[in-house]
Write an enzyme that holds these catalytic residues in place. Structure first.
Site, PDB file in Angstrom:
ATOM      1  N   GLU A 109      13.228  13.925   2.619  1.00 20.54           N
ATOM      2  CA  GLU A 109      12.938  12.661   3.317  1.00 20.54           C
ATOM      3  C   GLU A 109      14.275  12.008   3.665  1.00 20.54           C
ATOM      4  OE1 GLU A 109      10.476  10.761   4.723  1.00 20.54           O
ATOM      5  OE2 GLU A 109      12.183   9.461   5.128  1.00 20.54           O
ATOM      6  N   SER A 155      15.095   8.949   4.463  1.00 23.00           N
ATOM      7  CA  SER A 155      15.430   7.570   4.085  1.00 23.00           C
ATOM      8  C   SER A 155      14.763   7.186   2.766  1.00 23.00           C
ATOM      9  CB  SER A 155      14.968   6.626   5.200  1.00 23.00           C
ATOM     10  OG  SER A 155      14.916   5.317   4.720  1.00 23.00           O
ATOM     11  N   MET A 167      11.672   5.157   2.979  1.00 23.21           N
ATOM     12  CA  MET A 167      10.492   5.736   3.623  1.00 23.21           C
ATOM     13  C   MET A 167       9.732   6.722   2.726  1.00 23.21           C
ATOM     14  SD  MET A 167       9.792   4.509   6.627  1.00 23.21           S
ATOM     15  CE  MET A 167       8.892   5.763   7.535  1.00 23.21           C
ATOM     16  N   GLY A 200       6.906   8.186   0.994  1.00 23.37           N
ATOM     17  CA  GLY A 200       5.485   7.865   1.226  1.00 23.37           C
ATOM     18  C   GLY A 200       5.148   7.787   2.712  1.00 23.37           C
ATOM     19  N   THR A 207       5.286   6.665   6.979  1.00 15.84           N
ATOM     20  CA  THR A 207       5.055   5.516   7.872  1.00 15.84           C
ATOM     21  C   THR A 207       3.929   4.625   7.368  1.00 15.84           C
ATOM     22  OG1 THR A 207       5.797   6.837   9.748  1.00 15.84           O
ATOM     23  CG2 THR A 207       4.422   4.925  10.254  1.00 15.84           C
ATOM     24  N   CYS A 208       2.813   5.240   6.995  1.00 13.80           N
ATOM     25  CA  CYS A 208       1.592   4.485   6.670  1.00 13.80           C
ATOM     26  C   CYS A 208       1.844   3.391   5.642  1.00 13.80           C
ATOM     27  CB  CYS A 208       0.526   5.458   6.190  1.00 13.80           C
ATOM     28  SG  CYS A 208      -0.936   4.637   5.596  1.00 13.80           S
ATOM     29  N   HIS A 241     -28.685  -6.244   2.233  1.00 11.41           N
ATOM     30  CA  HIS A 241     -28.705  -7.474   3.038  1.00 11.41           C
ATOM     31  C   HIS A 241     -28.078  -8.617   2.231  1.00 11.41           C
ATOM     32  CE1 HIS A 241     -30.235 -10.728   5.540  1.00 11.41           C
ATOM     33  NE2 HIS A 241     -30.602 -11.319   4.414  1.00 11.41           N
TER      34      HIS A 241
END
Ligand SMILES: Cc1cc2nc3c(=O)[nH]c(=O)nc-3n(C[C@H](O)[C@H](O)[C@H](O)COP(=O)(O)OP(=O)(O)OC[C@H]3O[C@@H](n4cnc5c(N)ncnc54)[C@H](O)[C@@H]3O)c2cc1C
Length: 459
Positions: free
Chosen positions: A33, A35, A38, A40, A42-43, A444
């Site tokens: 990865e 960064s 980061m 995990g 983008t999400c 309901h």
């Protein structure tokens, strides 16, 4: 050189789920990865989770109906702090989920191909090469910066990532791009009390939807004070010490307009992240739109290399990146039957207020197929649940095949539609006779029971 059974480039949704699964099965796995902010993907860091948290917190602020801008600004500031806390907690959890496995190693560095099985990793302090038997590219997508004069070095310009780091609420936000990400931010900032202008270069508002739905969405956004300008071609964004001035031309009448803002969000799309991977060197082909070309099993043009998630083009959703993982799992450990062609009735939600959710065909698309169709429509306000949650805006619509009773599509623009749409997509996959939803027993007061009314309204 360290050797791994699998190397995963990018800590995205599909990749991290695959890494954990392979690691649990005893494979040696390297996840690279670029960064440390980061882990995990983008999400959880800059996409779904922070935006939906801000949607929720902006609704709370809106509900308070503060009397001064300062009160809204304070609520916004607190919301950004809360976003930082939640994303950093999730980031840490995501990192630990992989890092605590003996079989998985997370490297923080920029990855690029050296050869078919060798990946170069450039960290802050060193460069080294890893060898992998199987390689999975999960590098996501990145914001497109349109070539508009005055954008570079302009301190008032933001992307979807940097705007969520703002500490000060803008008084006037202008959004370039009327797509779904742009509209989510429009709704968030309008709820927080900013004046919002959306500039869309197309002549149709949300062109993917039926016109009656688009009109209903536009009316609700305008009721919040959001100004939506269609045919608006941005020419230049000037700035001085205090503000930006956006200059746009109307594509229909040629008129030029200047609008001032203290923040400008560029929301003109996201493109697959392939830059710097050195894919040409190993023969991984790209599509015309710059995505990695894959077959329906997510194999790239090179045998031992797969691509997962946004980087392989098509719809950009976390749940599709996750489903890419399931296809690969099925190939490696199952009966290899799953493929991207299996995907039926994939729903999406746009988290404006109320949310807009859709699955299958629109009425316009269904008519184009030449089928004999029927349409059902109800107003959100007719459902008791909308009164109990204080959100009576919206319109619900469905289209069915009149000869087979099959549901062809459904659009829900109403409170809690991001939950209810999943019932419709499940029904489309499992049974797909609209009568099932028309007569199903729902609790309901719930928004789910609106499906009884919607499917009873079919004419
Ligand atoms: C503002 C916003 C809101 C969104 N809202 C939603 C939503 O509500 N629902 C939804 O389903 N989707 C939403 N999305 C889309 C969703 O976030 C993405 O579709 C999804 O996160 C893509 O995941 P991925 O697996 O493709 O990779 P990503 O999660 O994007 O991960 C890719 C990773 O690869 C890393 N990387 C890139 N290049 C390299 C390299 N050379 N070397 C090493 N690492 C590299 C990146 O830093 C990144 O961490 C949203 C997106 C944005 C921007």
């Amino acid at each position: 050189m360290k050797k791994y059974d699998a190397i995963i480039i990018g800590f995205g949704k599909g990749g991290k789920t695959l890494a954990a699964d392979l690691g649990n099965r005893g494979w040696s796995v390297a996840v690279i990865e670029r960064s440390s902010s980061m882990y995990g993907g983008t999400c959880i860091n800059i996409g779904c989770i922070p935006t939906k948290l801000l949607v929720h917190l902006s609704q709370t602020a809106h509900y308070h109906e503060f009397t001064t801008f300062e009160q809204y600004a304070n609520a916004f500031h607190q919301a950004i702090e809360e976003k930082r806390n939640i994303t950093s907690m999730l980031r840490r959890k995501n990192f630990e989920n992989l890092d605590t496995k003996d079989t998985v190693t997370v490297y923080t560095g920029i990855a690029s191909f050296r050869s078919l099985s060798e990946i170069e990793v450039r960290t802050e302090s060193e460069t080294f090469v890893l060898e992998g038997e199987k390689i999975f590219i999960n590098t996501g997508a990145t914001t497109v910066i349109p070539p508009i004069k005055g954008v570079s070095d302009n301190p008032f310009i933001y992307t979807s990532t940097s705007i969520m780091e703002l500490d000060k609420l803008p008084r006037h936000l202008t959004i370039v791009g009327g797509g779904y990400i742009g509209l989510e931010f429009a709704s968030i900032f309008a709820n927080f009390g900013s004046k919002v202008t959306v500039l869309e270069d197309g002549d149709k508002f949300i062109p993917r939807e039926d016109r009656d739905i688009a009109e209903a969405v536009k009316a609700v956004l305008e009721k919040k004070g959001i100004s939506i300008q269609l045919n608006a071609i941005v020419q230049e964004i000037e700035h001085d010490a205090d503000k930006a001035t956006i200059i746009y031309r109307n594509a229909q009448n040629g008129e030029t307009t200047r609008v001032e803002a203290d923040a400008v969000l560029l929301a003109t799309g996201r493109r697959p992240n392939t830059e710097g991977l050195n894919l040409e060197a190993v023969g991984v082909k790209l599509t015309e739109r710059g995505a990695i070309e894959v077959d329906d099993h997510l194999h790239t043009s090179v045998n031992n290399i797969w691509a997962i998630g946004d980087v392989r083009g098509g719809l950009q959703f976390t749940y599709l990146s996750l489903d890419d993982y399931r296809i690969i799992r099925d190939e490696l450990f199952g009966n290899d039957r799953r493929n991207t062609g299996d995907r039926e009735a994939i729903a999406y939600s746009v988290f404006i207020d109320p949310p807009l959710s859709h699955v299958g065909m629109t009425e316009e698309q269904a008519r184009h197929t030449g089928r004999n169709i029927k349409v059902g429509k109800i107003l959100a306000a007719s459902m008791p649940r909308t009164l109990t949650v204080g959100q009576t805006d919206g319109l619900l619509k469905t289209v069915i095949d009149a000869d087979t009773n099959q549901i062809l599509g459904c659009t829900l623009f109403c409170a809690e539609s991001s939950e209810v749409i999943n019932i419709v997509s499940l029904a489309m996959r499992m049974n797909n006779n609209y009568v099932y939803l028309r007569d199903n027993i729902f609790t309901h007061p719930s928004m789910s029971e609106s499906l009884n009314d919607l499917y009873s309204s079919i004419k």
